[in-house]
Design a protein around this motif. Structure first.
Motif, mmCIF file in Angstrom:
data_model
loop_
_atom_site.group_PDB
_atom_site.id
_atom_site.type_symbol
_atom_site.label_atom_id
_atom_site.label_comp_id
_atom_site.label_asym_id
_atom_site.label_seq_id
_atom_site.Cartn_x
_atom_site.Cartn_y
_atom_site.Cartn_z
ATOM 1 N N VAL A 19 0.840 -1.198 0.000
ATOM 2 C CA VAL A 19 0.000 0.000 0.000
ATOM 3 C C VAL A 19 0.878 1.252 0.000
ATOM 4 O O VAL A 19 1.649 1.479 0.924
ATOM 5 C CB VAL A 19 -0.928 0.027 1.239
ATOM 6 C CG1 VAL A 19 -1.778 1.305 1.245
ATOM 7 C CG2 VAL A 19 -1.813 -1.197 1.283
ATOM 8 N N PRO A 38 -10.143 12.701 0.729
ATOM 9 C CA PRO A 38 -11.171 11.768 1.183
ATOM 10 C C PRO A 38 -10.577 10.711 2.110
ATOM 11 O O PRO A 38 -9.358 10.650 2.303
ATOM 12 C CB PRO A 38 -11.670 11.137 -0.123
ATOM 13 C CG PRO A 38 -10.549 11.287 -1.078
ATOM 14 C CD PRO A 38 -9.784 12.510 -0.673
ATOM 15 N N GLY A 76 -8.849 7.636 3.541
ATOM 16 C CA GLY A 76 -7.828 6.768 2.978
ATOM 17 C C GLY A 76 -6.842 7.463 2.064
ATOM 18 O O GLY A 76 -5.991 6.822 1.446
ATOM 19 N N ALA A 77 -6.911 8.790 1.975
ATOM 20 C CA ALA A 77 -6.043 9.529 1.040
ATOM 21 C C ALA A 77 -4.586 9.578 1.488
ATOM 22 O O ALA A 77 -3.683 9.741 0.660
ATOM 23 C CB ALA A 77 -6.566 10.953 0.872
ATOM 24 N N LYS A 91 -3.829 11.310 4.736
ATOM 25 C CA LYS A 91 -3.698 12.460 5.640
ATOM 26 C C LYS A 91 -3.122 12.043 6.990
ATOM 27 O O LYS A 91 -2.161 12.639 7.479
ATOM 28 C CB LYS A 91 -5.069 13.147 5.850
ATOM 29 C CG LYS A 91 -5.748 13.578 4.561
ATOM 30 C CD LYS A 91 -7.076 14.248 4.813
ATOM 31 C CE LYS A 91 -8.131 13.367 5.466
ATOM 32 N NZ LYS A 91 -8.614 12.251 4.640
HETATM 33 P P1 ATP Z 1 -9.087 8.910 6.928
HETATM 34 O O1 ATP Z 1 -9.742 10.211 6.650
HETATM 35 O O2 ATP Z 1 -9.972 7.730 6.650
HETATM 36 O O3 ATP Z 1 -8.387 8.828 8.255
HETATM 37 P P2 ATP Z 1 -6.520 9.311 5.677
HETATM 38 O O4 ATP Z 1 -6.454 10.288 4.568
HETATM 39 O O5 ATP Z 1 -6.067 9.774 7.006
HETATM 40 O O6 ATP Z 1 -7.972 8.742 5.781
HETATM 41 P P3 ATP Z 1 -4.605 7.191 5.976
HETATM 42 O O7 ATP Z 1 -5.180 6.714 7.284
HETATM 43 O O8 ATP Z 1 -3.342 7.938 6.020
HETATM 44 O O9 ATP Z 1 -5.684 8.042 5.200
HETATM 45 O O10 ATP Z 1 -4.454 5.905 5.057
HETATM 46 C C1 ATP Z 1 -3.803 5.938 3.796
HETATM 47 C C2 ATP Z 1 -3.741 4.529 3.224
HETATM 48 O O11 ATP Z 1 -2.833 3.740 3.992
HETATM 49 C C3 ATP Z 1 -5.055 3.782 3.245
HETATM 50 O O12 ATP Z 1 -5.110 3.008 2.081
HETATM 51 C C4 ATP Z 1 -4.959 2.915 4.457
HETATM 52 O O13 ATP Z 1 -5.744 1.768 4.316
HETATM 53 C C5 ATP Z 1 -3.480 2.594 4.495
HETATM 54 N N1 ATP Z 1 -2.975 2.342 5.853
HETATM 55 C C6 ATP Z 1 -2.974 3.212 6.881
HETATM 56 N N2 ATP Z 1 -2.400 2.671 7.982
HETATM 57 C C7 ATP Z 1 -2.027 1.427 7.640
HETATM 58 C C8 ATP Z 1 -1.362 0.363 8.331
HETATM 59 N N3 ATP Z 1 -0.968 0.482 9.587
HETATM 60 N N4 ATP Z 1 -1.137 -0.770 7.637
HETATM 61 C C9 ATP Z 1 -1.514 -0.902 6.354
HETATM 62 N N5 ATP Z 1 -2.126 0.055 5.647
HETATM 63 C C10 ATP Z 1 -2.382 1.211 6.265
#
Ligand code: ATP
Length: 302
Positions: free
Chosen positions: A19, A40, A42-43, A45
């Motif tokens: 990922v 959005p 999973g972006a 952030k």
């Molecule tokens: P949200 O608003 O849902 O919190 P986000 O923009 O903060 O979303 P992240 O949590 O940074 O997004 O996730 C980015 C990507 O990394 C996603 O595809 C998520 O599934 C993946 N991801 C995040 N943490 C992990 C982890 N510990 N192990 C594997 N994949 C992860």
């Protein structure tokens, strides 16, 4: 250190196995700016913020806050900044006051009259055990914790999550006031309207890639809107299709609606030249539509 830059990331990258959560992020945020990090779910952030806070190690790249490398100086950095994590975990058996006292002690004291001001503004009861509080009220305790030391930088992951609209507005005022006093504010959000209200600039991230960084004013003028006009007669769609930035014109009796991403003055002029305009409504595009605007631009320039 460059005194003008409060937060900098250089090629910041994080892979979780296959990922690609964050890819080659370059950001430069000047002192005193409110920067909205928009994307959005999973972006990437939270990954960005946690990497900046040295809670996770980047696969590549680096970040600095207040001129200090976020990995080498992580302890020192925390003394100068306020941080609100996205997954705020607070001991359920402690009261809000207990928790703030704990954080105040870590910071070797805090101005309790300022804490009371923050408490009153956010409207939360600090005598309750946090386990008994709603998630919105727990969030408020976390926000007080982040603001209470009058930090030089505030880094907040979805700070308005769970807050009702009035309190969200109050929080936006608090961020603006902090920035006016020289604090650099970095907040993530998935709501365009929130970020537009408070930020000076917005970085848009999707699938781990920074799509653009824009001044809020630019973003607003570029953003697609849904515009609906009520006219004295049934419109000829060609009048509107001829205006740059107009697409998807739909005529229904005396109403005409369209997607629009351009100079509103030009659209109104075209309408007024041909018809009497009885009513107009313009609705902000949602985040997905904004992304489409940028993707379209990318394709045009590619
Ligand atoms: P949200 O608003 O849902 O919190 P986000 O923009 O903060 O979303 P992240 O949590 O940074 O997004 O996730 C980015 C990507 O990394 C996603 O595809 C998520 O599934 C993946 N991801 C995040 N943490 C992990 C982890 N510990 N192990 C594997 N994949 C992860």
């Amino acid at each position: 250190m460059d005194d003008q830059t409060a937060i900098r990331t250089e090629g910041l990258t994080k892979y979780y196995g296959k990922v690609h959560a964050l890819e080659d992020l370059d950001l430069e945020i000047p002192v005193g700016e409110v920067f909205g990090f928009l994307g959005p779910n999973g972006a990437g952030k939270t990954t960005t913020i946690r990497t900046m806070m040295d809670e996770i190690r980047p696969t590549k790249g680096r970040a600095s806050i207040l001129g200090m490398d976020t990995h080498e100086k992580s302890v020192e950095i925390r003394r100068h900044i306020g941080y609100l994590p996205g997954d705020l975990a607070l001991y359920p058996n402690l009261t809000g006051k207990d928790i703030l006292t704990y954080f105040a002690n870590l910071r070797r004291g805090v101005d309790w009259s300022y804490v009371e001001t923050l408490r009153a503004r956010l409207d939360v009861d600090l005598s309750q055990k946090v386990g008994n509080l709603s998630s919105g009220n727990r969030q408020k305790v976390g926000l007080i914790q982040a603001f209470m030391s009058k930090p030089k930088a505030l880094i907040m992951d979805e700070p308005s999550s769970g807050l009702d609209p009035l309190i969200q507005r109050e929080l936006q005022k608090m961020m603006r006031e902090a920035a006016d006093e020289g604090c650099t504010v970095f907040l993530s959000s998935h709501t365009l309207s929130e970020v537009q209200r408070v930020a000076d600039r917005v970085g848009i991230i999707r699938h781990g890639h920074l799509i653009t960084v824009e001044a809020v004013s630019t973003l607003r003028s570029k953003a697609m809107r849904r515009v609906e006009l009520e006219l004295d007669v049934t419109a000829d769609p060609r009048v509107f299709e001829a205006v740059p930035g107009v697409s998807d014109v739909d005529v229904e009796n005396h109403r005409v609606s369209m997607s629009f991403g351009g100079d509103m003055g030009a659209l109104l002029k075209a309408a007024a030249e041909h018809y009497a305009v009885i009513d107009i409504s313009s609705q902000e595009a949602d985040l997905e539509e904004i992304f489409l605007t940028y993707y379209r631009d990318e394709k045009v320039t590619a």
